[in-house]
Design a protein around this motif. Structure first.
Motif, PDB file in Angstrom:
ATOM      1  N   LEU A 115      -6.239   3.592  -4.829  1.00 15.49           N
ATOM      2  CA  LEU A 115      -6.145   4.482  -3.440  1.00 15.49           C
ATOM      3  C   LEU A 115      -7.472   4.867  -2.695  1.00 15.49           C
ATOM      4  O   LEU A 115      -7.065   5.429  -1.784  1.00 15.49           O
ATOM      5  N   VAL A 164      -5.061  -3.696  -2.444  1.00 20.86           N
ATOM      6  CA  VAL A 164      -4.089  -2.729  -2.930  1.00 20.86           C
ATOM      7  C   VAL A 164      -3.057  -3.458  -3.763  1.00 20.86           C
ATOM      8  O   VAL A 164      -2.567  -2.928  -4.840  1.00 20.86           O
ATOM      9  N   THR A 208       0.862  -1.239   0.099  1.00 18.09           N
ATOM     10  CA  THR A 208      -0.011   0.012   0.119  1.00 18.09           C
ATOM     11  C   THR A 208       0.798   1.076  -0.035  1.00 18.09           C
ATOM     12  O   THR A 208       0.453   2.193  -0.671  1.00 18.09           O
ATOM     13  N   ALA A 266      -7.466   3.267   0.541  1.00 11.90           N
ATOM     14  CA  ALA A 266      -6.227   2.459   0.659  1.00 11.90           C
ATOM     15  C   ALA A 266      -6.098   1.653   2.085  1.00 11.90           C
ATOM     16  O   ALA A 266      -5.630   0.609   1.940  1.00 11.90           O
TER      17      ALA A 266
END
Length: 231
Positions: free
Chosen positions: A169, A178, A155, A172
């Protein structure tokens, strides 16, 4: 001033690349980062969150009190223990019956432990409790930092290389997809989860650390904790 000597316990080598890149943005001077886990000479520990768990349990058996005062870690100025927050969705069953039995004998905090997100703080707190329970008699000392990227170190990489408004995002720190999403982006910006790929992008993370901190509260906390532990 001599170089800081930093020990890192992490899930895997890609996490090492991310943590090292973050430290280059945070610390004003040079440092030497030594990876204690995964460690090639201790293959029985394995990789992933199970490897971090086994390292912490081994530490609990040999030392009581602040982990950074463990005599076996005397050569280090700072000890960083990394664990991705998506571990909150895992189960001890994932690591096999021996770990399930050990979790019961050791009274480790329960997994899964994910809380409603957002906010991410509840899951962070629960994951921290789990990690500290693995350490048992060992404790998080003044020169120990827990690195808990939400939901993973990937991330932080995504926040560094993508525009803040990118769809990946959108949520996120609460989205466990992610990191895998990075490998599904268009070819020009795709990042596969490999040590070579993460190392190639690491300088971007160092350069764009401010953007990472803007999107990721855990990056902010990691910076503050590292700075406090190094004073």
């Amino acid at each position: 001033m001599s170089e800081l000597r930093i020990a890192l316990v992490a899930e895997g080598p890609t996490d090492h690349a991310i943590v090292e890149a973050a430290l280059k943005a945070i610390l004003p001077g040079a440092f030497i980062l030594t990876q204690l886990q995964p460690e090639a000479t201790l293959p029985e520990m394995g990789n992933g969150w199970g490897g971090v768990l086994k390292w912490c349990h081994a530490a609990s058996l040999r030392h009581a009190g602040p982990i950074d005062q463990d005599p076996t870690l005397a050569g280090f100025d700072l000890v960083i223990i990394h664990l991705d927050v998506d571990v909150s969705t895992m189960s001890y069953d994932d690591l096999g019956p021996d770990i399930v039995a050990l979790s019961q004998q050791s009274a480790w905090a329960l997994l899964p432990c994910a809380q409603q997100c957002p906010p991410v703080s509840g899951t962070i707190d629960a994951t921290s409790i789990v990690l500290r329970s693995w350490l048992g008699r060992a404790t998080v000392g003044q020169h120990t930092v827990l690195c808990l990227p939400a939901q993973s170190s990937g991330t932080w990489l995504a926040a560094a290389i993508l525009p803040a408004a990118h769809a990946l995002l959108a949520n996120a720190e609460c989205d466990i997809r992610v990191e895998n999403g990075l490998a599904q982006l268009p070819k020009a910006i795709r990042v596969r989860k490999s040590l070579a790929s993460y190392r190639s992008k690491a300088p971007v993370l160092t350069q764009n650390w401010g953007a990472v901190k803007t999107l990721c509260s855990q990056a902010q906390l990691f910076e503050a904790d590292v700075q406090a532990a190094c004073t």
